[in-house]
Design an enzyme around this catalytic site. Sequence first.
Site, PDB file in Angstrom:
ATOM      1  N   HIS A  29       3.966  -6.755  -4.541  1.00 21.97           N
ATOM      2  CA  HIS A  29       2.587  -6.813  -5.026  1.00 21.97           C
ATOM      3  C   HIS A  29       1.836  -5.569  -4.575  1.00 21.97           C
ATOM      4  O   HIS A  29       2.190  -4.920  -3.596  1.00 21.97           O
ATOM      5  CB  HIS A  29       1.866  -8.077  -4.539  1.00 21.97           C
ATOM      6  CG  HIS A  29       1.886  -8.266  -3.045  1.00 21.97           C
ATOM      7  ND1 HIS A  29       0.866  -7.870  -2.235  1.00 21.97           N
ATOM      8  CD2 HIS A  29       2.832  -8.783  -2.213  1.00 21.97           C
ATOM      9  CE1 HIS A  29       1.158  -8.149  -0.971  1.00 21.97           C
ATOM     10  NE2 HIS A  29       2.352  -8.701  -0.924  1.00 21.97           N
ATOM     11  N   TYR A  35     -10.939   0.265   0.487  1.00 24.34           N
ATOM     12  CA  TYR A  35     -10.769   0.782   1.861  1.00 24.34           C
ATOM     13  C   TYR A  35      -9.355   1.302   2.056  1.00 24.34           C
ATOM     14  O   TYR A  35      -9.077   1.992   3.035  1.00 24.34           O
ATOM     15  CB  TYR A  35     -11.091  -0.316   2.887  1.00 24.34           C
ATOM     16  CG  TYR A  35      -9.905  -1.150   3.316  1.00 24.34           C
ATOM     17  CD1 TYR A  35      -9.469  -2.224   2.552  1.00 24.34           C
ATOM     18  CD2 TYR A  35      -9.188  -0.839   4.479  1.00 24.34           C
ATOM     19  CE1 TYR A  35      -8.371  -2.969   2.929  1.00 24.34           C
ATOM     20  CE2 TYR A  35      -8.083  -1.583   4.861  1.00 24.34           C
ATOM     21  CZ  TYR A  35      -7.676  -2.650   4.082  1.00 24.34           C
ATOM     22  OH  TYR A  35      -6.570  -3.388   4.457  1.00 24.34           O
ATOM     23  N   ARG A  36      -8.460   1.034   1.099  1.00 26.92           N
ATOM     24  CA  ARG A  36      -7.032   1.325   1.252  1.00 26.92           C
ATOM     25  C   ARG A  36      -6.408   1.015  -0.092  1.00 26.92           C
ATOM     26  O   ARG A  36      -6.894   0.134  -0.808  1.00 26.92           O
ATOM     27  CB  ARG A  36      -6.476   0.377   2.311  1.00 26.92           C
ATOM     28  CG  ARG A  36      -5.076   0.573   2.803  1.00 26.92           C
ATOM     29  CD  ARG A  36      -4.846  -0.474   3.881  1.00 26.92           C
ATOM     30  NE  ARG A  36      -3.561  -0.408   4.529  1.00 26.92           N
ATOM     31  CZ  ARG A  36      -3.097  -1.322   5.376  1.00 26.92           C
ATOM     32  NH1 ARG A  36      -3.841  -2.375   5.676  1.00 26.92           N
ATOM     33  NH2 ARG A  36      -1.918  -1.195   5.947  1.00 26.92           N
ATOM     34  N   TYR A  61       0.823  -1.212   0.000  1.00 27.15           N
ATOM     35  CA  TYR A  61       0.000   0.000   0.000  1.00 27.15           C
ATOM     36  C   TYR A  61       0.864   1.272   0.000  1.00 27.15           C
ATOM     37  O   TYR A  61       0.375   2.330   0.348  1.00 27.15           O
ATOM     38  CB  TYR A  61      -0.941   0.011   1.200  1.00 27.15           C
ATOM     39  CG  TYR A  61      -1.989  -1.085   1.186  1.00 27.15           C
ATOM     40  CD1 TYR A  61      -3.051  -1.046   0.280  1.00 27.15           C
ATOM     41  CD2 TYR A  61      -1.924  -2.147   2.075  1.00 27.15           C
ATOM     42  CE1 TYR A  61      -4.010  -2.039   0.274  1.00 27.15           C
ATOM     43  CE2 TYR A  61      -2.895  -3.142   2.075  1.00 27.15           C
ATOM     44  CZ  TYR A  61      -3.940  -3.085   1.163  1.00 27.15           C
ATOM     45  OH  TYR A  61      -4.904  -4.070   1.162  1.00 27.15           O
ATOM     46  N   ASP A  85      -1.110  -9.559   9.362  1.00 29.28           N
ATOM     47  CA  ASP A  85      -0.313 -10.634   8.764  1.00 29.28           C
ATOM     48  C   ASP A  85       1.171 -10.547   9.124  1.00 29.28           C
ATOM     49  O   ASP A  85       1.674 -11.427   9.803  1.00 29.28           O
ATOM     50  CB  ASP A  85      -0.533 -10.667   7.254  1.00 29.28           C
ATOM     51  CG  ASP A  85      -1.652 -11.650   6.886  1.00 29.28           C
ATOM     52  OD1 ASP A  85      -1.784 -12.664   7.596  1.00 29.28           O
ATOM     53  OD2 ASP A  85      -2.382 -11.400   5.921  1.00 29.28           O
TER      54      ASP A  85
END
Lengths: 510, 510
Positions: free
Chosen positions: A371, A457-458, A91, A150
Amino acid sequence: MALPPNVSSADFNRAIAAWKQAVGNDWVFTADEDVALYRDAYSPYWGEKEERVASAAVAPSTVEQVQAVVRTANQYKVPLYAISTGRNLAYGGSAPVYSGSVVLDLKRMNRVIEVNERNAYALVEPGVSYFDLYEHITKANADVWIDPPDPGWGSVIGNALDGGGGWTASPFRDHFGAHCGMEVVLANGEIVRTGMGALPNSKSWQHNRWGFGPWVDGLFRQGNYGVVTKMGFHLMPRPEAMQTLTVRVPRDEDVVPLVDALNLLENQHVVNGSTSLGGGGAPGGPAGAAGWSVSLPIYGPAKVVPAQIEYSREKFAKIPGATFTETELFRTPLDAATLARVRKVSFGIPDLSTFGLLGRNAANPSPPGGHMDFSPILARTGESVLEFIRMYREKLPELSEGGTLRILGPVFMTNWDRTMVALLMFPVGRDPQVNGRMRNAFRRWIELCAERGWGEYRTPSVFQDDVAKAYSYNNHSLTRLRETIKDAVDPNGILSPGRYGVWPKHLRKT
Amino acid sequence: MALPPNVSSADFNRAIAAWKQAVGNDWVFTADEDVALYRDAYSPYWGEKEERVASAAVAPSTVEQVQAVVRTANQYKVPLYAISTGRNLAYGGSAPVYSGSVVLDLKRMNRVIEVNERNAYALVEPGVSYFDLYEHITKANADVWIDPPDPGWGSVIGNALDGGGGWTASPFRDHFGAHCGMEVVLANGEIVRTGMGALPNSKSWQHNRWGFGPWVDGLFRQGNYGVVTKMGFHLMPRPEAMQTLTVRVPRDEDVVPLVDALNLLENQHVVNGSTSLGGGGAPGGPAGAAGWSVSLPIYGPAKVVPAQIEYSREKFAKIPGATFTETELFRTPLDAATLARVRKVSFGIPDLSTFGLLGRNAANPSPPGGHMDFSPILARTGESVLEFIRMYREKLPELSEGGTLRILGPVFMTNWDRTMVALLMFPVGRDPQVNGRMRNAFRRWIELCAERGWGEYRTPSVFQDDVAKAYSYNNHSLTRLRETIKDAVDPNGILSPGRYGVWPKHLRKT
């Protein structure tokens, strides 16, 4: 040395000198090799001119130093980009949204200020990682759990401020929702304490979230109105036990009653663990198999959990053909042998094993390295799941360029508030040509989802404007309200310009 | 006809004319006898010159009309005071905080826009009362509960925005915390939808609270930054059963382990109902008796609740001398006979029986008529309770003027987030001399509590400045941040000036 945009070399040198004075020479980074460490390792623009990069970095160790750094930035109008530990991988990582910003790196502010076992909370600084907090709690023998996401190396505060979630029980796994009280340095260098923290001598700063009067904490979630320097979190007293019920339903359309039963159980707070929908009904599931499965962890007293499992089974048993399996009833704390065979984060223990997901293995001999996560919010109904899958199947041939772009997912994660996130992962690496195709596909998914009423959401920094633009009700009135507030509390626009689509006046496109 | 402060008669007449145009002649009130209906029946300044009174009232029935009313107010700089149903009794009622404001009465906006049983939520307008929502749900046969506060005639939105709470299970009884999505008319007349509502065609407005980017909803809690015209609420799917465990401990100092056990159970979400501490240890309890009691309602499946009760008993049984009683296991929905002997609000049914509390009876033949509620937030520990009682006993002779002022309480209510509220009630009536003594005592309690780190979560309008001033950390930096935002989003300061201590620039005392 790179310069921030619209800052003269002379002014930047003065700012650097002032920061060195404030935090010490060792903690202001201007050499290329130091600044490069703040690059986003998962950047989809890696090595291209659009890659978001810092001009320098400064790492204060106290709140007073943060105040000094911010005041200097204001004086010379230097944009800062605040990070906690900079682990917001997939992100945006530690790189600024606005290229040329100076990273305000808070990793040295790593004090666990308080862990209170009786009232089950912690008060931490931004540099405290989940590993740090876990270690502190373990050493203190406090009988409370943390809720790790995570990977456990990230900041507890940073993850909450980015809207992250974890893997133990509700409500603790909504990391922003489980916070209680903040200390924030505003753009003018002033310290604000929120909630009960605004009351001198308060003994309830981490007990009561709301305090008296308008609640400003939400502004700092995915925001750029201040630099959060302390934050409290409600913790879960260690639950005696955990057991997981897995339900399988045979037909793809059974996802509708499956999600309905799940909603009932979660909204009644009978099922409190988090889960994902899996199975052949999802395009990412085992090929060919029809139907769905869902695994529901339940946390609680050892004598209560089996009753919750039984009640849950009854609700799902109304779906014809539903079958069940149950794990053993795990009693906490787990012994070493048990710990070795379970997913640690589900038991409140931070971990890094998630990085194996896209790692090198027989099926994936040449992993791309990074990713981008695509995380649209869906209403939690089976119909939404089926609609998403229909769209996905219809659009994938085009958007994967006939299957040559490998996109992972969707994974239907049910642990966000009362919604689902239909997670897709777009691998990126060091090949600009592939990265460019991935970016195009990513942008197209944003549009396709927005057309259907699904918003993220992000999202990675480079797509934050795209996503914010999709939240366009009434000619972007929510964005305009945020901009009005931004211009008032940060008139020079120095704090994290562009973060989550909120730009200061002088940088807004008309 | 009274005039708002600093508004010319000519301008006010123009505003009145414009409002009549917008909402219809029948819904603009300027006659004394109409405006008098907006007086606070519990005002501690009743009939005195300091009583907070309106100059007029306007009652729109649609969002578009609210926009028109607000735009006109902005044009002529007329202060408005927005109320939902105006039932905020004991905390200010329907009267404005700033005398001479025009009441923006939203009672006609009383549509239940949606009740969704599968996902257990409601979307309502401000004029919808708990009775209205209950009736709507009952007629629709939707199997969900609402969470009523003590009196059910108030607005669902209004109670949430004032930080109110109810009597069923956590997390639903934190009314602001259980909301999901808002529609707000800003001072400039623009409509903003928050959370997922900012996404056109969104299907998850009432599913996911957070959306994307900074979360602005908190600004409208106890705030004056906008007029909330729609709000979503998560509802509880009807729980199968409820049972209450009552624990008694023999010694006053047992309140420490009693609250510790309660914290463990509530923070684990094993006990989910709300409660108050009672007994001889509290000054308001039965004279002479020592020790404490606490009654813990537990909501859930009929086969789960008994296990939760058993687990809870084990935890409390560690306190020497603890004794237990249990109610029957109530199965829902209750039959009429059962309903007649229980407290309705504990079963999600709105009610007005709380008004019997200060009503005329043998022990209280001449009730004063109203009361002011004093609601300081305490850290939830037994030590806080004992400290509060010590202070109360030490100060009461002085503050009750040797017992001639009758103050009720304290009641230690444990249902606010993870804190307690030590509620005192100050009866007020129509005698200015008694009211004045009550006001003095009330102000002195605010100071005494602030010195000890206890601040109120809510307070009658006339004390909102006093309470806000106590939240003074760093030279009132939180208040100053709120003022900065106020001046930016409402530059003419027309929306509810002074509400919860936030004043626009032109009305701030230096």
